[in-house]
Design a protein around this motif. Structure first.
Motif, short mmCIF file in Angstrom:
data_model
loop_
_atom_site.label_atom_id
_atom_site.label_comp_id
_atom_site.label_asym_id
_atom_site.label_seq_id
_atom_site.Cartn_x
_atom_site.Cartn_y
_atom_site.Cartn_z
N UNK A 47 0.81 -1.22 0.00
CA UNK A 47 0.00 0.00 0.00
C UNK A 47 0.84 1.26 0.00
N UNK A 48 2.11 1.14 -0.34
CA UNK A 48 3.02 2.28 -0.39
C UNK A 48 3.23 2.66 -1.85
N UNK A 49 3.06 3.93 -2.16
CA UNK A 49 3.22 4.40 -3.54
C UNK A 49 4.64 4.13 -4.07
N UNK A 50 4.74 3.91 -5.36
CA UNK A 50 6.03 3.62 -6.00
C UNK A 50 7.03 4.74 -5.73
N UNK A 51 6.61 5.99 -5.87
CA UNK A 51 7.53 7.11 -5.64
C UNK A 51 8.01 7.15 -4.20
N UNK A 52 7.15 6.77 -3.28
CA UNK A 52 7.54 6.73 -1.86
C UNK A 52 8.56 5.63 -1.64
N UNK A 53 8.38 4.50 -2.28
CA UNK A 53 9.36 3.41 -2.17
C UNK A 53 10.71 3.89 -2.67
N UNK A 54 10.72 4.56 -3.80
CA UNK A 54 11.99 5.08 -4.34
C UNK A 54 12.62 6.09 -3.38
N UNK A 55 11.77 6.93 -2.78
CA UNK A 55 12.27 7.91 -1.81
C UNK A 55 12.89 7.20 -0.61
N UNK A 56 12.23 6.17 -0.10
CA UNK A 56 12.76 5.43 1.04
C UNK A 56 14.09 4.78 0.69
N UNK A 57 14.23 4.33 -0.55
CA UNK A 57 15.51 3.77 -0.98
C UNK A 57 16.59 4.84 -0.93
N UNK A 58 16.29 6.02 -1.49
CA UNK A 58 17.26 7.12 -1.51
C UNK A 58 17.61 7.57 -0.10
N UNK A 59 16.62 7.52 0.81
CA UNK A 59 16.84 7.93 2.20
C UNK A 59 17.57 6.87 3.01
#
Length: 145
Positions: A11-23
């Motif tokens: 239930x996590x948006x794709x862009x948020x997943x990418x952000x979490x990766x970068x963070x």
């Protein structure tokens, strides 16, 4: 699994997943032969953990600290207790603030309980007066707006 599947599963948006990766909250996934990210069940579990922490309104910085604790299970958990206690303090302060906001909005709402024309709306009159520096029903005299 690909990022879209991970997104649907958590239930996590794709862009948020990418952000979490970068963070740094999610480790970089491996890459399939076609270049797509390939996420594992450990990514799914970690992302679900992050999502649950965000639902508790824990900051990303504090989530990072919690993840560090998960990665070092031999450490003492006193800092985790302090982290959660600090979060409780922030939530309690926000509750007090929201209760004050509720009182202010209720006081403002009492100034227009009829279906009037806009020019006669007590709520708008109070808000315009406050914008002009006049006392407003939603703030006690001398209280900052």
């Amino acid at each position: 699994m690909r990022i879209g599947e991970l997104s649907r599963a958590t239930g996590v948006e794709v862009e948020t997943i990418r952000y979490y990766e970068k963070a740094g909250l999610l480790p970089p996934p491996s890459r399939a032969d076609n270049g797509y990210r390939a996420y594992s069940s450990s990514h799914l579990e970690r992302l679900a953990f992050v999502r649950h922490c965000r639902a508790l309104d824990i900051s990303l910085a504090d989530i990072g600290r919690l993840l560090d604790f998960l990665d070092h299970p031999e450490a003492a958990c006193g800092d985790i207790n302090r982290l959660v206690e600090a979060q409780l303090d922030r939530v309690r302060a926000r509750i007090v603030s929201l209760q004050a906001l509720e009182r202010q909005l209720s006081a403002l709402r009492r100034h227009c309980d009829e279906d009037l024309q806009v020019r006669d709306c007590g709520i708008l009159q109070e808000l315009v007066g406050a914008a002009r520096g006049e006392a407003c029903a939603c703030h006690e005299r001398g209280a900052p707006a």
